[in-house]
Scaffold this active site. Structure first.
Site, mmCIF file in Angstrom:
data_model
loop_
_atom_site.group_PDB
_atom_site.id
_atom_site.type_symbol
_atom_site.label_atom_id
_atom_site.label_comp_id
_atom_site.label_asym_id
_atom_site.label_seq_id
_atom_site.Cartn_x
_atom_site.Cartn_y
_atom_site.Cartn_z
ATOM 1 N N TYR A 189 0.804 -1.226 0.000
ATOM 2 C CA TYR A 189 0.000 0.000 0.000
ATOM 3 C C TYR A 189 0.833 1.270 0.000
ATOM 4 C CZ TYR A 189 -2.951 -3.566 2.194
ATOM 5 O OH TYR A 189 -3.599 -4.726 2.486
ATOM 6 N N ARG A 215 7.779 2.044 2.861
ATOM 7 C CA ARG A 215 8.033 2.109 4.299
ATOM 8 C C ARG A 215 9.316 1.361 4.653
ATOM 9 N NH1 ARG A 215 2.922 1.213 8.234
ATOM 10 N NH2 ARG A 215 1.906 2.140 6.431
ATOM 11 N N SER A 226 2.959 6.168 9.516
ATOM 12 C CA SER A 226 1.704 5.839 10.188
ATOM 13 C C SER A 226 1.936 5.504 11.661
ATOM 14 C CB SER A 226 1.007 4.705 9.439
ATOM 15 O OG SER A 226 -0.276 4.477 9.945
ATOM 16 N N HIS A 227 1.638 4.242 12.053
ATOM 17 C CA HIS A 227 1.745 3.832 13.451
ATOM 18 C C HIS A 227 3.040 3.064 13.731
ATOM 19 C CE1 HIS A 227 -0.068 0.550 11.184
ATOM 20 N NE2 HIS A 227 0.485 -0.262 12.054
ATOM 21 N N LYS A 273 3.077 7.638 1.427
ATOM 22 C CA LYS A 273 1.844 7.190 0.783
ATOM 23 C C LYS A 273 1.627 8.070 -0.439
ATOM 24 C CE LYS A 273 -0.310 5.650 5.110
ATOM 25 N NZ LYS A 273 -1.341 5.873 6.144
ATOM 26 N N ASP A 292 -3.933 7.223 15.707
ATOM 27 C CA ASP A 292 -2.593 6.731 15.406
ATOM 28 C C ASP A 292 -1.720 7.887 14.921
ATOM 29 O OD1 ASP A 292 -3.477 7.066 12.758
ATOM 30 O OD2 ASP A 292 -2.521 5.233 12.056
ATOM 31 N N ASP A 309 -0.570 9.163 12.162
ATOM 32 C CA ASP A 309 -0.964 10.083 11.086
ATOM 33 C C ASP A 309 -2.475 10.298 11.016
ATOM 34 O OD1 ASP A 309 -1.418 7.474 10.107
ATOM 35 O OD2 ASP A 309 -0.990 8.052 8.035
ATOM 36 N N ASP A 358 -5.204 8.399 10.629
ATOM 37 C CA ASP A 358 -6.184 7.740 9.747
ATOM 38 C C ASP A 358 -6.783 6.484 10.403
ATOM 39 O OD1 ASP A 358 -4.011 6.031 9.503
ATOM 40 O OD2 ASP A 358 -3.793 6.274 7.323
ATOM 41 N N ARG A 359 -6.379 6.190 11.664
ATOM 42 C CA ARG A 359 -6.962 5.048 12.389
ATOM 43 C C ARG A 359 -7.429 5.505 13.763
ATOM 44 N NH1 ARG A 359 -4.090 -0.221 12.867
ATOM 45 N NH2 ARG A 359 -2.554 0.956 14.019
ATOM 46 N N GLU A 397 -12.367 -1.498 8.695
ATOM 47 C CA GLU A 397 -11.479 -2.611 9.017
ATOM 48 C C GLU A 397 -11.338 -2.757 10.531
ATOM 49 O OE1 GLU A 397 -7.844 -3.069 6.411
ATOM 50 O OE2 GLU A 397 -8.033 -0.900 6.535
ATOM 51 N N SER A 399 -8.661 -2.889 11.951
ATOM 52 C CA SER A 399 -7.495 -2.090 12.341
ATOM 53 C C SER A 399 -7.822 -0.642 12.664
ATOM 54 C CB SER A 399 -6.458 -2.121 11.219
ATOM 55 O OG SER A 399 -7.007 -1.514 10.058
ATOM 56 N N HIS A 424 -9.194 1.599 10.473
ATOM 57 C CA HIS A 424 -9.437 2.395 9.262
ATOM 58 C C HIS A 424 -10.934 2.332 8.968
ATOM 59 C CE1 HIS A 424 -5.335 3.130 7.720
ATOM 60 N NE2 HIS A 424 -5.030 1.926 8.182
ATOM 61 N N ARG A 476 -3.585 -14.646 7.856
ATOM 62 C CA ARG A 476 -3.275 -13.927 6.624
ATOM 63 C C ARG A 476 -1.892 -13.294 6.788
ATOM 64 N NH1 ARG A 476 -3.689 -8.533 7.236
ATOM 65 N NH2 ARG A 476 -3.707 -8.196 4.988
ATOM 66 N N ALA A 477 -1.282 -12.991 5.658
ATOM 67 C CA ALA A 477 0.022 -12.327 5.693
ATOM 68 C C ALA A 477 -0.183 -10.825 5.768
ATOM 69 C CB ALA A 477 0.811 -12.680 4.430
ATOM 70 N N ASN A 496 0.505 -7.080 4.979
ATOM 71 C CA ASN A 496 1.083 -6.424 3.810
ATOM 72 C C ASN A 496 2.054 -5.313 4.197
ATOM 73 O OD1 ASN A 496 -0.052 -7.659 1.384
ATOM 74 N ND2 ASN A 496 -2.017 -7.024 2.218
#
Length: 450
Positions: free
Chosen positions: A10, A13, A101-102, A111, A236, A238, A240-241, A319, A321, A323, A415-416, A418
């Site tokens: 996404y 980083r 971000s976090h 981003k 968080d 930045d 966005d969460r 989500e 998380s 978001h 899940r992995a 990202n």
């Protein structure tokens, strides 16, 4: 050159000084400027978070973009959603936000946006390939500074929120950039506000800026309880969460925040679809149906969700998380500052305490999001092997994003990630014992392949 592995699913980083530096951000600026030119575009807004390394990386990015002939509008230290708002407000072709971000303070990143769409996955790889080839557009761009968008952003949010009564709220911005916005907005809306760690400080001296993890919200929880306030909101790094604690100091999971907002949304929008990611509780899916909506399960990731919303014309998504995305009365991207205001709007409509909002739901036992270390170059392979084995054994497996294994009395997920070198798991069932059984089953298969 540049390390290809910093170009993640996404965003870009890495660890400052090891994976990324000013030279790599100069190249990223040139790469993104060239990417825009290849599409016949040239204007972008540029913002950055409170990290100590952000100013130098932002300057390097701007230098690279200007050398490709781009028009760069620097909006200063901002929250990521303010960067998105600026793209919309200033009508630029794209944007770049210097942020990790976090992530811990030794990380930084970027981003990239094409309009309000994230540049991610294959499109982000195109930027990398431009850099690797060294075939850059050339020109002499223009650089301007515009910090007036901060006031425009605050005014835009305030104009779209109506509180039915003052709400007493504690805000913990985690020394990220959200503290520059949310307290002022809520005070303007008539709330009684106590602030904690709202001064931007990229060393994050008080706690890690991730409000979805309980230990990071302990100070906020204590303050809400000791002051007798109605709720606490964490942001968080930045902004966005979102994270929320109720009046008892109990942390709400991201899917519970979503659930409360979904009930309110569906009251005004009966029959509409709501997109939620694979990590969310069965209670949320069932509740969306109960309140007249249509739940759509989709893969995790802010860029994935935004694209799916656009594709299906959906106005509300979120989500686990934290978001959360609202195109209902808003612009459709993940903005924890705006979502905080919408949540407080819901609180203002009742005298009931936040802890009772979902009290009518069946009791489910679930874990938070759990992480198992796994190298980036192996994590997707491990998940694929676990998924194949579970399918071969006849389990009900949904593989839209990793493996979500459904049982009549619960479910488990692997899940992995990202963004980091980990496997993400979560488990839920009607009893704690059953939850642990499901966890043991899936973890035994994961550890077989690690």
């Amino acid at each position: 050159m540049i390390k290809p592995e910093v170009f993640r699913q996404y965003d870009i980083r890495g660890i400052m000084g090891e994976d990324i530096d000013e030279e790599s951000f100069y190249l990223i600026g040139k790469g993104f400027g060239t990417y825009l030119h290849q599409k016949g575009l040239s204007s972008l807004v540029l913002g950055g978070d409170a990290r100590l390394t952000t100013p130098s990386l932002k300057e390097a990015f701007a230098r690279g973009a200007l050398e490709t002939g781009c028009t760069v509008i620097d909006i200063g230290m901002v929250a990521t959603p303010v960067l998105y708002f600026s793209i919309w407000k200033l009508k630029t072709d794209g944007g770049a936000m210097i942020t990790a971000s976090h992530n811990p303070s030794n990380y930084n990143g970027c981003k990239l946006n094409l309009g309000l769409d994230s540049v991610y996955a294959d499109e982000l790889q195109k930027v990398l390939h431009i850099i690797q080839k060294g075939e850059f557009a050339s020109g002499s761009g223009t650089y301007t500074i515009n910090t007036s968008v901060n006031d425009d952003y605050k005014d835009y949010i305030i104009s779209g929120i109506t509180l039915e009564r003052p709400v007493k709220v504690v805000i913990d911005a985690g020394n990220g950039v959200g503290g520059l916005y949310l307290p002022e907005i809520l005070e303007n809306l008539g709330c009684e506000v106590i602030t904690m760690y709202c001064e931007p400080d990229g060393s994050f001296p008080n706690h890690h800026p991730d409000p979805t993890i309980e230990k990071n919200m302990q100070d906020l929880s204590k303050k809400v309880v000791s002051e007798g306030y109605e709720l606490g909101i964490g942001l968080d790094g930045d902004a966005d969460r979102i994270g929320v604690v109720d009046e008892k100091g109990k942390l709400l999971f991201g899917d519970q925040i979503l659930n409360i907002l979904a009930r309110d949304y569906l009251k005004h929008n009966p029959g509409k679809s709501v997109i939620v990611d694979v990590k969310c509780s069965k209670n949320l899916y069932d509740d969306i149906i109960k309140y007249g909506g249509v739940p759509i399960m989709y893969k995790t990731g802010h860029a994935n969700i935004k694209m799916k919303m656009k594709e299906l014309g959906v106005e509300f998504a979120g989500e686990m998380s934290g978001h959360i995305f609202l195109a209902d009365r808003y612009l459709g991207y993940d903005d924890a500052i705006y979502v905080s205001c919408r949540f407080i709007e819901v609180v203002s409509k009742t005298e009931k305490p936040v802890s009772t909002f979902l009290a009518d739901q069946p009791k489910m036992y679930n874990t938070p999001e759990l992480h198992i270390d796994c190298p980036d170059d192996r994590k997707f392979e491990v998940v694929a092997k676990v998924c194949d084995e579970l399918k071969a054994e006849g389990y009900d497996v949904l593989d839209i994003d990793g493996a979500r294994v459904n049982f009549p009395d619960g479910w488990g997920l692997v899940r992995a990630s990202n963004t980091t070198p980990v496997l993400v798991t979560r488990f839920e069932a009607v009893t704690e014992e059953r939850m642990k059984e499901i966890q043991q089953l899936i973890e035994s298969k994961i550890y077989k392949y690690l």
